[in-house]
Structure formats: C-alpha cells, structure tokens
Scaffold this motif. Sequence first.
Motif, PDB file in Angstrom:
ATOM      1  N   LEU A  47       0.850  -1.191   0.000  1.00  0.00           N
ATOM      2  CA  LEU A  47       0.000   0.000   0.000  1.00  0.00           C
ATOM      3  C   LEU A  47       0.880   1.234   0.000  1.00  0.00           C
ATOM      4  N   THR A  48       0.384   2.310  -0.597  1.00  0.00           N
ATOM      5  CA  THR A  48       1.084   3.586  -0.572  1.00  0.00           C
ATOM      6  C   THR A  48       0.190   4.616   0.097  1.00  0.00           C
ATOM      7  N   LEU A  49       0.734   5.269   1.112  1.00  0.00           N
ATOM      8  CA  LEU A  49       0.031   6.351   1.802  1.00  0.00           C
ATOM      9  C   LEU A  49       0.785   7.644   1.546  1.00  0.00           C
ATOM     10  N   GLU A  50       0.047   8.726   1.469  1.00  0.00           N
ATOM     11  CA  GLU A  50       0.658  10.039   1.320  1.00  0.00           C
ATOM     12  C   GLU A  50       0.200  10.918   2.469  1.00  0.00           C
ATOM     13  N   SER A  51       1.150  11.606   3.067  1.00  0.00           N
ATOM     14  CA  SER A  51       0.821  12.576   4.103  1.00  0.00           C
ATOM     15  C   SER A  51       1.437  13.913   3.708  1.00  0.00           C
ATOM     16  N   THR A  52       0.789  14.982   4.125  1.00  0.00           N
ATOM     17  CA  THR A  52       1.292  16.326   3.850  1.00  0.00           C
ATOM     18  C   THR A  52       1.334  17.089   5.160  1.00  0.00           C
ATOM     19  N   ILE A  53       2.504  17.645   5.439  1.00  0.00           N
ATOM     20  CA  ILE A  53       2.683  18.448   6.645  1.00  0.00           C
ATOM     21  C   ILE A  53       2.664  19.900   6.226  1.00  0.00           C
ATOM     22  N   THR A  54       1.695  20.648   6.753  1.00  0.00           N
ATOM     23  CA  THR A  54       1.567  22.066   6.417  1.00  0.00           C
ATOM     24  C   THR A  54       1.757  22.895   7.673  1.00  0.00           C
ATOM     25  N   GLY A  55       2.117  24.126   7.471  1.00  0.00           N
ATOM     26  CA  GLY A  55       2.373  25.045   8.578  1.00  0.00           C
ATOM     27  C   GLY A  55       3.825  25.471   8.532  1.00  0.00           C
ATOM     28  N   ASP A  56       4.077  26.701   8.872  1.00  0.00           N
ATOM     29  CA  ASP A  56       5.432  27.244   8.808  1.00  0.00           C
ATOM     30  C   ASP A  56       6.297  26.610   9.895  1.00  0.00           C
ATOM     31  N   ARG A  57       7.366  25.932   9.460  1.00  0.00           N
ATOM     32  CA  ARG A  57       8.301  25.325  10.395  1.00  0.00           C
ATOM     33  C   ARG A  57       9.674  25.927  10.148  1.00  0.00           C
ATOM     34  N   ALA A  58      10.250  26.519  11.180  1.00  0.00           N
ATOM     35  CA  ALA A  58      11.553  27.164  11.041  1.00  0.00           C
ATOM     36  C   ALA A  58      12.692  26.157  11.139  1.00  0.00           C
ATOM     37  N   GLU A  78       8.665  -2.786  11.808  1.00  0.00           N
ATOM     38  CA  GLU A  78       9.670  -2.999  10.772  1.00  0.00           C
ATOM     39  C   GLU A  78       9.235  -4.059   9.757  1.00  0.00           C
ATOM     40  N   ASP A  79       8.277  -4.921  10.105  1.00  0.00           N
ATOM     41  CA  ASP A  79       7.731  -5.864   9.130  1.00  0.00           C
ATOM     42  C   ASP A  79       6.804  -5.160   8.147  1.00  0.00           C
ATOM     43  N   TRP A  80       6.161  -4.108   8.606  1.00  0.00           N
ATOM     44  CA  TRP A  80       5.201  -3.396   7.773  1.00  0.00           C
ATOM     45  C   TRP A  80       5.875  -2.418   6.807  1.00  0.00           C
ATOM     46  N   THR A  81       6.963  -1.795   7.227  1.00  0.00           N
ATOM     47  CA  THR A  81       7.616  -0.795   6.375  1.00  0.00           C
ATOM     48  C   THR A  81       9.081  -0.670   6.745  1.00  0.00           C
ATOM     49  N   HIS A  82       9.904  -0.339   5.755  1.00  0.00           N
ATOM     50  CA  HIS A  82      11.312  -0.064   6.043  1.00  0.00           C
ATOM     51  C   HIS A  82      11.547   1.435   6.211  1.00  0.00           C
ATOM     52  N   ASP A  83      10.571   2.251   5.850  1.00  0.00           N
ATOM     53  CA  ASP A  83      10.658   3.708   6.021  1.00  0.00           C
ATOM     54  C   ASP A  83       9.868   4.123   7.253  1.00  0.00           C
ATOM     55  N   VAL A  84      10.405   3.835   8.425  1.00  0.00           N
ATOM     56  CA  VAL A  84       9.693   4.164   9.662  1.00  0.00           C
ATOM     57  C   VAL A  84       9.753   5.660   9.937  1.00  0.00           C
ATOM     58  N   THR A  85      10.894   6.277   9.672  1.00  0.00           N
ATOM     59  CA  THR A  85      11.037   7.715   9.877  1.00  0.00           C
ATOM     60  C   THR A  85      11.519   8.381   8.600  1.00  0.00           C
ATOM     61  N   GLN A  86      11.132   9.644   8.455  1.00  0.00           N
ATOM     62  CA  GLN A  86      11.570  10.454   7.321  1.00  0.00           C
ATOM     63  C   GLN A  86      11.877  11.865   7.824  1.00  0.00           C
ATOM     64  N   PRO A  87      12.950  12.465   7.306  1.00  0.00           N
ATOM     65  CA  PRO A  87      13.235  13.846   7.700  1.00  0.00           C
ATOM     66  C   PRO A  87      12.243  14.798   7.046  1.00  0.00           C
ATOM     67  N   VAL A  88      11.910  15.839   7.770  1.00  0.00           N
ATOM     68  CA  VAL A  88      10.990  16.870   7.256  1.00  0.00           C
ATOM     69  C   VAL A  88      11.756  18.189   7.252  1.00  0.00           C
ATOM     70  N   PRO A  89      12.025  18.743   6.072  1.00  0.00           N
ATOM     71  CA  PRO A  89      12.770  20.002   6.022  1.00  0.00           C
ATOM     72  C   PRO A  89      11.905  21.169   6.497  1.00  0.00           C
ATOM     73  N   PRO A  90      12.543  22.266   6.911  1.00  0.00           N
ATOM     74  CA  PRO A  90      11.755  23.441   7.296  1.00  0.00           C
ATOM     75  C   PRO A  90      11.027  24.000   6.082  1.00  0.00           C
ATOM     76  N   GLY A  91       9.944  24.689   6.329  1.00  0.00           N
ATOM     77  CA  GLY A  91       9.196  25.305   5.235  1.00  0.00           C
ATOM     78  C   GLY A  91       7.714  25.318   5.503  1.00  0.00           C
ATOM     79  N   GLU A  92       6.959  25.615   4.458  1.00  0.00           N
ATOM     80  CA  GLU A  92       5.508  25.744   4.549  1.00  0.00           C
ATOM     81  C   GLU A  92       4.781  24.416   4.375  1.00  0.00           C
ATOM     82  N   GLU A  93       5.280  23.554   3.436  1.00  0.00           N
ATOM     83  CA  GLU A  93       4.580  22.303   3.128  1.00  0.00           C
ATOM     84  C   GLU A  93       5.593  21.222   2.809  1.00  0.00           C
ATOM     85  N   ALA A  94       5.336  20.023   3.313  1.00  0.00           N
ATOM     86  CA  ALA A  94       6.230  18.891   3.059  1.00  0.00           C
ATOM     87  C   ALA A  94       5.388  17.645   2.776  1.00  0.00           C
ATOM     88  N   PRO A  95       5.363  17.183   1.511  1.00  0.00           N
ATOM     89  CA  PRO A  95       4.665  15.936   1.209  1.00  0.00           C
ATOM     90  C   PRO A  95       5.574  14.737   1.509  1.00  0.00           C
TER      91      PRO A  95
END
Length: 167
Positions: A47-58, A78-95
């Motif tokens: 399955l593929t899920l998409e999340s979007t983080i919005t809001g100004d992050r410094a 870890e059986d469900w996914t190998h991408d447990v964490t992902q970095p989120v850069p600063p900014g207004e929106e991060a998909p």
Amino acid sequence: MSRLSLLAGAMLAAALVSAPAAAAAAPPSPVITMNKNQLTAVVGQNLTLESTITGDRAAPAIAHLNVTSLDGVYVDLEDWTHDVTQPVPPGEEAPLDWEVQAVNSGHFALYVVLIPQDGPLVVSSPVHVTVAARQTLDTAGAVPVALAVPTLLGLAAIATRRPWRRP
C-alpha cells in the motif's frame, strides 16, 4: 461611573489588547493530513500512503509512521515498512510518501507523528486499514495429485523397462 466599573473596563481593555499579541507570538502548530481515511488490503499486498505536513516550520523535524492493531494483534513496525522515519525540512509544506506492506490480517490504524526540534508533537488522523487473510490451498486439493503422480510415474517406468515382444 464608579471606580469598580472603571477598573473592570481597564482590565477588559488590557486583556483585549494583549490577546492578539499573545496569539501572534505563538506560531500556528503544523498540521498533518493523510490522503485517505480508509483502506482495504489482503495479506502481502503493498500500500502507498501520502501525508502532507503544512504550517510554517523554522527548524527541521522528523516524521514517524506508526501502525497500531485495533484487534490486539501483535504488530512489528519494521515488518510493515522499512521507512519508519523520514526527515521533514523546514518550510511551509512537506509531502511524504509511505510504502507499507500488509503483514497481518485484522483491523489496523496507521498514523504519522511529527517530532519537531522544539514544540509539541503533532499527530495525524488515523487511516483505518482492514486486511483480509490470503486464501491458501488446503490438503484436500493436494491428495489427488499426491496419489496420481507417483502412480503415473510407476506405470511409465514399468512400460519403458518391459521389452515388447513381437508375434
């Protein structure tokens, strides 16, 4: 006017003036939205899920995917996914995209938690996933094959070893 009413009016005016300043001082909290609310799958399906983080992050943050069983089934993330964490850069929106494989059958909730360098945790709304068990063959279908194959091989061996006589 009495002193009490003048004092109450002054306190109300001070509260109204300071309330917008306090609200402006605190930046709005980031928001995490998921592209789906519900999913259905079969054990083993990707399955593929998409999340979007919005809001100004410094400052940069970390997004963490979580899988929780709603039936009490043990879940190893870890059986469900190998991408447990992902970095989120600063900014207004991060998909962010999440690749998940349905490992267990049952009812599950998948959600993302944003872990900022400063400030409170932010949690997305859950995506409810219903995973059906995969249909497998039973032993009743294997019995005819288990009997027929050796029998046919035996007959073929006998037919090729026995010399044919000509009249």
